[in-house]
Design a protein around this motif. Sequence first.
Motif, PDB file in Angstrom:
ATOM      1  N   ARG A 160       0.850  -1.198   0.000  1.00 31.50           N
ATOM      2  CA  ARG A 160       0.000   0.000   0.000  1.00 31.50           C
ATOM      3  C   ARG A 160       0.880   1.241   0.000  1.00 31.50           C
ATOM      4  O   ARG A 160       1.759   1.394   0.850  1.00 31.50           O
ATOM      5  N   GLY A 161       0.655   2.116  -0.989  1.00 29.73           N
ATOM      6  CA  GLY A 161       1.407   3.366  -1.069  1.00 29.73           C
ATOM      7  C   GLY A 161       2.887   3.181  -1.314  1.00 29.73           C
ATOM      8  O   GLY A 161       3.696   4.023  -0.922  1.00 29.73           O
TER       9      GLY A 161
ATOM     10  N   ASP B  90      -2.158  -1.498  -3.732  1.00 26.49           N
ATOM     11  CA  ASP B  90      -3.112  -0.405  -3.530  1.00 26.49           C
ATOM     12  C   ASP B  90      -2.336   0.912  -3.495  1.00 26.49           C
ATOM     13  O   ASP B  90      -1.449   1.083  -2.649  1.00 26.49           O
ATOM     14  N   ASP B  91      -2.649   1.794  -4.437  1.00 25.58           N
ATOM     15  CA  ASP B  91      -2.026   3.119  -4.492  1.00 25.58           C
ATOM     16  C   ASP B  91      -0.505   3.024  -4.620  1.00 25.58           C
ATOM     17  O   ASP B  91       0.241   3.713  -3.923  1.00 25.58           O
TER      18      ASP B  91
ATOM     19  N   ASN C 120      -5.819   1.795  -7.879  1.00 29.13           N
ATOM     20  CA  ASN C 120      -5.235   3.140  -7.917  1.00 29.13           C
ATOM     21  C   ASN C 120      -3.720   3.110  -8.129  1.00 29.13           C
ATOM     22  O   ASN C 120      -2.980   3.835  -7.465  1.00 29.13           O
ATOM     23  N   CYS C 121      -3.273   2.285  -9.056  1.00 33.13           N
ATOM     24  CA  CYS C 121      -1.836   2.125  -9.281  1.00 33.13           C
ATOM     25  C   CYS C 121      -1.400   2.750 -10.606  1.00 33.13           C
ATOM     26  O   CYS C 121      -2.155   2.803 -11.558  1.00 33.13           O
TER      27      CYS C 121
ATOM     28  N   CYS D 275      -6.528   2.208 -12.618  1.00 30.79           N
ATOM     29  CA  CYS D 275      -5.083   2.101 -12.845  1.00 30.79           C
ATOM     30  C   CYS D 275      -4.690   2.711 -14.185  1.00 30.79           C
ATOM     31  O   CYS D 275      -5.401   2.583 -15.176  1.00 30.79           O
TER      32      CYS D 275
END
Length: 194
Positions: A72-73, A94-95, A115-116, A136
Amino acid sequence: MSKIYKEDETYKGIDYTLNSLPIGDYENCTFINCVFSKTRLVEINFMDCEFIDCNFTAANISETGFKTVSFRGCKLMGLHFEDSKDILFRVSFDDCNLNMSSFYKRKLKQTVFKNCSLQEVDFTEADLTLAVFNHCDLQSAIFDQSNLEQTNLSSAFNFSINPDQNRIKKTRFSQDGIIGLTRHLDIIIDNQPD
């Protein structure tokens, strides 16, 4: 060199470019704000681990095990996931920024990308059956002989997929996303006729 075993540990803000992560097995561990950029993670196994806001840019992940691992992130630019262990490989993103990474021939069934940024990522011959690309960016991503059956691309954007060179049976696209199936034809599609 003996391998270590760590379970249920949390690692925060550690820069592994200064001191390498010891070779071993890490189970149910969480890594937060850690730096792995350009490090060697060779023969390390991560099982049921979570990485949050970590930087893996250009890390060497040859023979690294990712067994039910979530990111994540994270920055994961230029990684060669095809070099990591195949056995029980299961990841989610995720992200994350995965630009210029490679999943060549990798089995990615049911993998979730949310959200990549996946610009210039190589999915050649990857099995993406039932994978989800939720919001994405797939600008210049390579799909060649890829299995995209039942893959959800309905909110993905900037992709170019040649239906003649990939398996797309029951793949989900948005109406706007259909243009991604025609980019290779070098044609012009007008939204409204004159």
